[in-house]
Design a protein around this motif. Structure first.
Motif, PDB file in Angstrom:
ATOM      1  N   GLY A 176       2.281   7.624   7.441  1.00 31.03           N
ATOM      2  CA  GLY A 176       3.645   8.124   7.403  1.00 31.03           C
ATOM      3  C   GLY A 176       4.683   7.086   7.076  1.00 31.03           C
ATOM      4  N   ALA A 177       5.731   7.051   7.899  1.00 29.59           N
ATOM      5  CA  ALA A 177       6.861   6.158   7.643  1.00 29.59           C
ATOM      6  C   ALA A 177       6.469   4.692   7.735  1.00 29.59           C
ATOM      7  CB  ALA A 177       7.992   6.457   8.635  1.00 29.59           C
ATOM      8  N   GLY A 178       5.412   4.390   8.484  1.00 26.57           N
ATOM      9  CA  GLY A 178       4.979   3.004   8.593  1.00 26.57           C
ATOM     10  C   GLY A 178       4.602   2.385   7.265  1.00 26.57           C
ATOM     11  N   LEU A 179       4.148   3.209   6.343  1.00 26.41           N
ATOM     12  CA  LEU A 179       3.770   2.710   5.020  1.00 26.41           C
ATOM     13  C   LEU A 179       4.984   2.359   4.162  1.00 26.41           C
ATOM     14  CD1 LEU A 179       0.973   5.325   4.201  1.00 26.41           C
ATOM     15  CD2 LEU A 179       0.630   2.919   4.800  1.00 26.41           C
ATOM     16  N   ARG A 180       6.148   2.812   4.584  1.00 27.53           N
ATOM     17  CA  ARG A 180       7.352   2.632   3.753  1.00 27.53           C
ATOM     18  C   ARG A 180       8.352   1.669   4.391  1.00 27.53           C
ATOM     19  NH1 ARG A 180       6.120   8.046   3.853  1.00 27.53           N
ATOM     20  NH2 ARG A 180       7.754   8.533   5.369  1.00 27.53           N
ATOM     21  N   ASP A 181       7.957   0.937   5.405  1.00 32.13           N
ATOM     22  CA  ASP A 181       8.848  -0.005   6.080  1.00 32.13           C
ATOM     23  C   ASP A 181       9.183  -1.153   5.125  1.00 32.13           C
ATOM     24  OD1 ASP A 181       9.798  -2.246   7.619  1.00 32.13           O
ATOM     25  OD2 ASP A 181       9.026  -1.276   9.424  1.00 32.13           O
ATOM     26  N   PRO A 182      10.435  -1.278   4.670  1.00 30.83           N
ATOM     27  CA  PRO A 182      10.758  -2.274   3.632  1.00 30.83           C
ATOM     28  C   PRO A 182      10.560  -3.709   4.101  1.00 30.83           C
ATOM     29  CG  PRO A 182      12.761  -1.235   4.483  1.00 30.83           C
ATOM     30  CD  PRO A 182      11.625  -0.456   5.027  1.00 30.83           C
ATOM     31  N   GLU A 183      10.841  -4.005   5.370  1.00 25.60           N
ATOM     32  CA  GLU A 183      10.659  -5.373   5.851  1.00 25.60           C
ATOM     33  C   GLU A 183       9.185  -5.767   5.856  1.00 25.60           C
ATOM     34  OE1 GLU A 183      12.640  -5.035   9.683  1.00 25.60           O
ATOM     35  OE2 GLU A 183      14.242  -6.329   8.929  1.00 25.60           O
ATOM     36  N   VAL A 184       8.336  -4.850   6.307  1.00 22.01           N
ATOM     37  CA  VAL A 184       6.897  -5.126   6.322  1.00 22.01           C
ATOM     38  C   VAL A 184       6.378  -5.290   4.899  1.00 22.01           C
ATOM     39  CG1 VAL A 184       4.626  -4.201   6.934  1.00 22.01           C
ATOM     40  CG2 VAL A 184       6.536  -3.979   8.539  1.00 22.01           C
ATOM     41  N   ILE A 241       3.168  -9.224  12.618  1.00 18.37           N
ATOM     42  CA  ILE A 241       4.187 -10.272  12.754  1.00 18.37           C
ATOM     43  C   ILE A 241       5.558  -9.667  13.037  1.00 18.37           C
ATOM     44  CG2 ILE A 241       5.464 -12.018  11.448  1.00 18.37           C
ATOM     45  CD1 ILE A 241       2.764 -12.705  10.078  1.00 18.37           C
ATOM     46  N   LEU A 242       5.911  -8.615  12.321  1.00 18.37           N
ATOM     47  CA  LEU A 242       7.269  -8.064  12.426  1.00 18.37           C
ATOM     48  C   LEU A 242       7.416  -7.046  13.543  1.00 18.37           C
ATOM     49  CD1 LEU A 242       8.100  -7.655   8.646  1.00 18.37           C
ATOM     50  CD2 LEU A 242       9.149  -9.267  10.233  1.00 18.37           C
ATOM     51  N   ARG A 243       6.363  -6.280  13.815  1.00 20.83           N
ATOM     52  CA  ARG A 243       6.470  -5.201  14.802  1.00 20.83           C
ATOM     53  C   ARG A 243       5.772  -5.532  16.117  1.00 20.83           C
ATOM     54  NH1 ARG A 243      10.288  -4.559  12.270  1.00 20.83           N
ATOM     55  NH2 ARG A 243      10.360  -3.383  10.325  1.00 20.83           N
ATOM     56  N   GLY A 244       4.918  -6.545  16.094  1.00 19.10           N
ATOM     57  CA  GLY A 244       4.211  -6.918  17.308  1.00 19.10           C
ATOM     58  C   GLY A 244       3.127  -5.959  17.719  1.00 19.10           C
ATOM     59  N   ARG A 245       2.717  -5.094  16.823  1.00 19.98           N
ATOM     60  CA  ARG A 245       1.680  -4.113  17.123  1.00 19.98           C
ATOM     61  C   ARG A 245       1.033  -3.669  15.812  1.00 19.98           C
ATOM     62  NH1 ARG A 245       6.674  -1.464  17.408  1.00 19.98           N
ATOM     63  NH2 ARG A 245       6.853   0.262  15.916  1.00 19.98           N
ATOM     64  N   LEU A 246      -0.136  -3.027  15.924  1.00 22.93           N
ATOM     65  CA  LEU A 246      -0.830  -2.514  14.750  1.00 22.93           C
ATOM     66  C   LEU A 246      -1.656  -1.309  15.178  1.00 22.93           C
ATOM     67  CD1 LEU A 246      -1.624  -2.634  11.806  1.00 22.93           C
ATOM     68  CD2 LEU A 246      -3.344  -4.376  12.388  1.00 22.93           C
ATOM     69  N   GLY A 247      -1.093  -0.140  14.961  1.00 29.17           N
ATOM     70  CA  GLY A 247      -1.753   1.101  15.347  1.00 29.17           C
ATOM     71  C   GLY A 247      -1.562   2.168  14.292  1.00 29.17           C
ATOM     72  N   ALA A 248      -1.736   3.411  14.699  1.00 31.81           N
ATOM     73  CA  ALA A 248      -1.649   4.517  13.755  1.00 31.81           C
ATOM     74  C   ALA A 248      -0.290   4.596  13.075  1.00 31.81           C
ATOM     75  CB  ALA A 248      -1.960   5.834  14.473  1.00 31.81           C
ATOM     76  N   ASP A 249       0.771   4.320  13.832  1.00 29.85           N
ATOM     77  CA  ASP A 249       2.116   4.443  13.255  1.00 29.85           C
ATOM     78  C   ASP A 249       2.372   3.438  12.141  1.00 29.85           C
ATOM     79  OD1 ASP A 249       2.709   6.493  14.983  1.00 29.85           O
ATOM     80  OD2 ASP A 249       3.756   5.223  16.433  1.00 29.85           O
ATOM     81  N   GLU A 250       1.648   2.333  12.154  1.00 30.57           N
ATOM     82  CA  GLU A 250       1.858   1.299  11.129  1.00 30.57           C
ATOM     83  C   GLU A 250       1.100   1.585   9.830  1.00 30.57           C
ATOM     84  OE1 GLU A 250       3.744   0.454  14.200  1.00 30.57           O
ATOM     85  OE2 GLU A 250       1.584   0.307  14.623  1.00 30.57           O
ATOM     86  N   ILE A 251       0.092   2.459   9.855  1.00 28.93           N
ATOM     87  CA  ILE A 251      -0.715   2.697   8.652  1.00 28.93           C
ATOM     88  C   ILE A 251      -0.637   4.136   8.157  1.00 28.93           C
ATOM     89  CG2 ILE A 251      -2.318   0.822   9.167  1.00 28.93           C
ATOM     90  CD1 ILE A 251      -4.298   3.080  10.081  1.00 28.93           C
ATOM     91  N   PRO A 296       0.825  -1.208   0.000  1.00 30.67           N
ATOM     92  CA  PRO A 296       0.000   0.000   0.000  1.00 30.67           C
ATOM     93  C   PRO A 296       0.862   1.263   0.000  1.00 30.67           C
ATOM     94  CG  PRO A 296       0.016  -0.993   2.171  1.00 30.67           C
ATOM     95  CD  PRO A 296       0.680  -1.968   1.252  1.00 30.67           C
ATOM     96  N   ALA A 297       0.396   2.247  -0.756  1.00 29.42           N
ATOM     97  CA  ALA A 297       1.089   3.533  -0.808  1.00 29.42           C
ATOM     98  C   ALA A 297       0.380   4.588   0.028  1.00 29.42           C
ATOM     99  CB  ALA A 297       1.198   4.008  -2.259  1.00 29.42           C
ATOM    100  N   THR A 298      -0.850   4.317   0.448  1.00 29.56           N
ATOM    101  CA  THR A 298      -1.639   5.293   1.190  1.00 29.56           C
ATOM    102  C   THR A 298      -2.245   4.631   2.428  1.00 29.56           C
ATOM    103  OG1 THR A 298      -3.715   4.789   0.049  1.00 29.56           O
ATOM    104  CG2 THR A 298      -2.263   6.430  -0.977  1.00 29.56           C
ATOM    105  N   THR A 299      -2.709   5.453   3.343  1.00 23.90           N
ATOM    106  CA  THR A 299      -3.398   4.936   4.525  1.00 23.90           C
ATOM    107  C   THR A 299      -4.614   4.127   4.129  1.00 23.90           C
ATOM    108  OG1 THR A 299      -2.623   6.715   5.962  1.00 23.90           O
ATOM    109  CG2 THR A 299      -4.673   5.631   6.600  1.00 23.90           C
ATOM    110  N   GLU A 300      -5.355   4.597   3.136  1.00 27.73           N
ATOM    111  CA  GLU A 300      -6.567   3.893   2.720  1.00 27.73           C
ATOM    112  C   GLU A 300      -6.232   2.509   2.174  1.00 27.73           C
ATOM    113  OE1 GLU A 300      -7.184   7.742   3.594  1.00 27.73           O
ATOM    114  OE2 GLU A 300      -5.988   7.222   1.817  1.00 27.73           O
ATOM    115  N   GLU A 301      -5.179   2.392   1.381  1.00 26.08           N
ATOM    116  CA  GLU A 301      -4.779   1.091   0.865  1.00 26.08           C
ATOM    117  C   GLU A 301      -4.313   0.178   1.988  1.00 26.08           C
ATOM    118  OE1 GLU A 301      -1.865   1.758  -2.159  1.00 26.08           O
ATOM    119  OE2 GLU A 301      -3.302   2.610  -3.577  1.00 26.08           O
TER     120      GLU A 301
END
Length: 445
Positions: free
Chosen positions: A333-341, A321-331, A303-308
């Motif tokens: 800003g930078a959370g959308l560009r995490d290469p491992e995720v 799986i990788l971060r152990g959490r799922l909140g605002a930071d993951e969907i 995904p390139a956007t929050t909506e995606e």
């Protein structure tokens, strides 16, 4: 109790204690989601649009949620519902396949402000319950009678019109016209299109609120639009016959995570597997998910956007799986560009399971299989998302969710809102609550 009497005559005294408690829970949860929604591009665009295009006009107007600018009540409801919809963590109902409260709270606040009403906390809770009961039944009725899967705005518009009819004291005849107009103009937009092509259109609730609030004001001026067939068609009568005795608000689910509910069974299954077997993200080599067809269509892997990201299954699953959490930071800003995720998300296999499909929409399951780098494989049980009537979040979990989502309000304001909401039901005035929810973030309310 017929629909007209339910809308105009229901009082707080008519509410069973568990129903009143759910109304408080819904209110607190929606306020927290709205606060986090201010972080999204969607909210910024929509509130600025409302400020430019929906001026207050002849009246005093209404402030937008966590914004403070005054616009028309139609504009305030549209902006508020869009704000909550922008951060996909709000409550919903399985059989409607959508959301009621997202439009109800903004419409209530818009009428409250624009009509300069002196509401007490019992009336606010009664209005919330009326909204959920009307919206949920209208949603079930629409799914039973329409050939396409429409967004929530198609039916939560009727709840907004009902609240306007009550708060502006429309006559029974005017109320009927308002409900019919709201049904006719509620956005019957294609939900699965937004699943396949996620954009800021989301679940149509901004336009549902706009249509419903408009319908009430139009009816007050003599506009006709009856009947609302989801209410008045003979084949729908049984659905409305238990108003005041069966409470659909008790069947709402509350989301632990800010992504589509359909993705959450898989996220929960993976979270449990990781915790049970002491796994970390670096242990995982392969992920497979079996679920129902609609969940499998949440296939946006990069995904390139929050909506995606919100309408994806593999991406939030990879983040958990990788971060152990799922909140605002993951969907955002930078959370959308995490290469491992992103890389793990792209490798996850989604498989449609006929047995799981047969249980949808009343039940939504996923089975997740995780393979480790050292050759072990762990497979979950059939797993549902947390937060439904069968596995509700505790009061402490709802509070923790609210506190996390509303963090940017500051400690004093955030706590003041929770204290007011959890204490509602005494008959006390609640003008302070409106100010706390409507003043801009960053300012003292």
């Amino acid at each position: 109790m017929n629909v007209q009497n339910f809308i105009h005559d229901l009082s707080y005294a008519d509410l069973p204690p568990d129903v009143a408690a759910l109304a408080r829970r819904c209110l607190l949860d929606l306020v927290g989601v709205a606060a986090s929604g201010r972080r999204t591009d969607l909210a910024r665009i929509v509130t600025n649009h409302a400020a430019r295009q929906f001026g207050a006009g002849e009246g005093r107007g209404a402030r937008m949620i966590f914004d403070g600018r005054r616009v028309s009540p139609v504009g305030a409801a549209y902006a508020g519902a869009s704000l909550i919809d922008s951060f996909d963590a709000h409550d919903g109902h399985a059989l409607t396949k959508g959301h009621a409260g997202v439009a109800i709270l903004p419409a209530l606040l818009a009428f409250w402000e624009a009509e300069d009403l002196a509401l007490d906390d019992r009336e606010v809770l009664a209005c919330i319950v009326i909204g959920y009961e009307i919206a949920t039944r209208a949603g079930i009725a629409l799914h039973a009678s329409a050939c396409d899967y429409h967004t929530s705005g198609a039916w939560n518009a009727l709840a907004c019109a009902a609240l306007g009819a009550r708060l502006m004291k429309l006559t029974p005849a005017q109320t009927r016209e308002a409900l019919g107009t709201a049904e006719y103009h509620g956005p019957r937009s294609q939900m699965m299109r937004c699943i396949d092509y996620p954009t800021m259109l989301k679940d149509g609730s901004g336009w549902g609120a706009l249509a419903g609030v408009s319908a009430a004001y139009l009816a007050a001026d003599g506009f006709t639009g009856a009947p609302a067939l989801t209410m008045e068609a003979p084949e729908q009568q049984a659905l409305w016959g238990d108003l005041g005795s069966r409470w659909y608000i008790l069947e709402q689910y509350f989301k632990p995570y800010p992504v589509c509910r359909w993705a959450q069974p898989a996220v929960e299954a993976a979270r449990r597997l990781m915790a049970t077997h002491g796994l970390t993200g670096t242990d995982i080599a392969d992920v497979e998910v079996r679920s129902f067809a609609e969940a499998v269509r949440l296939a946006s892997a990069r995904p390139a956007t929050t909506e995606e990201a919100q309408y994806s299954l593999p991406f939030p699953l990879a983040a958990m799986i990788l971060r152990g959490r799922l909140g605002a930071d993951e969907i955002t800003g930078a959370g959308l560009r995490d290469p491992e995720v992103l890389d793990l998300s792209a490798s996850i296999r989604l498989i449609e399971d006929p047995e799981i499909c047969a249980r949808f929409p009343a039940e939504r399951f996923a089975v997740v299989s995780l393979a480790t780098r050292d050759g072990r494989r762990f497979t979950s049980d059939w797993t549902q998302a947390e937060g439904g009537p069968a596995n509700p979040l505790t009061n402490a979990e709802i509070s923790a969710k609210y506190q996390a989502l509303a963090g940017q309000l500051g400690d004093n304001r955030r706590q003041a809102i929770e204290t007011l909401v959890t204490g509602m039901g005494t008959g006390a005035p609640v003008a302070d609550l409106a100010d706390l929810v409507l003043a801009p973030i960053g300012e003292a309310a």
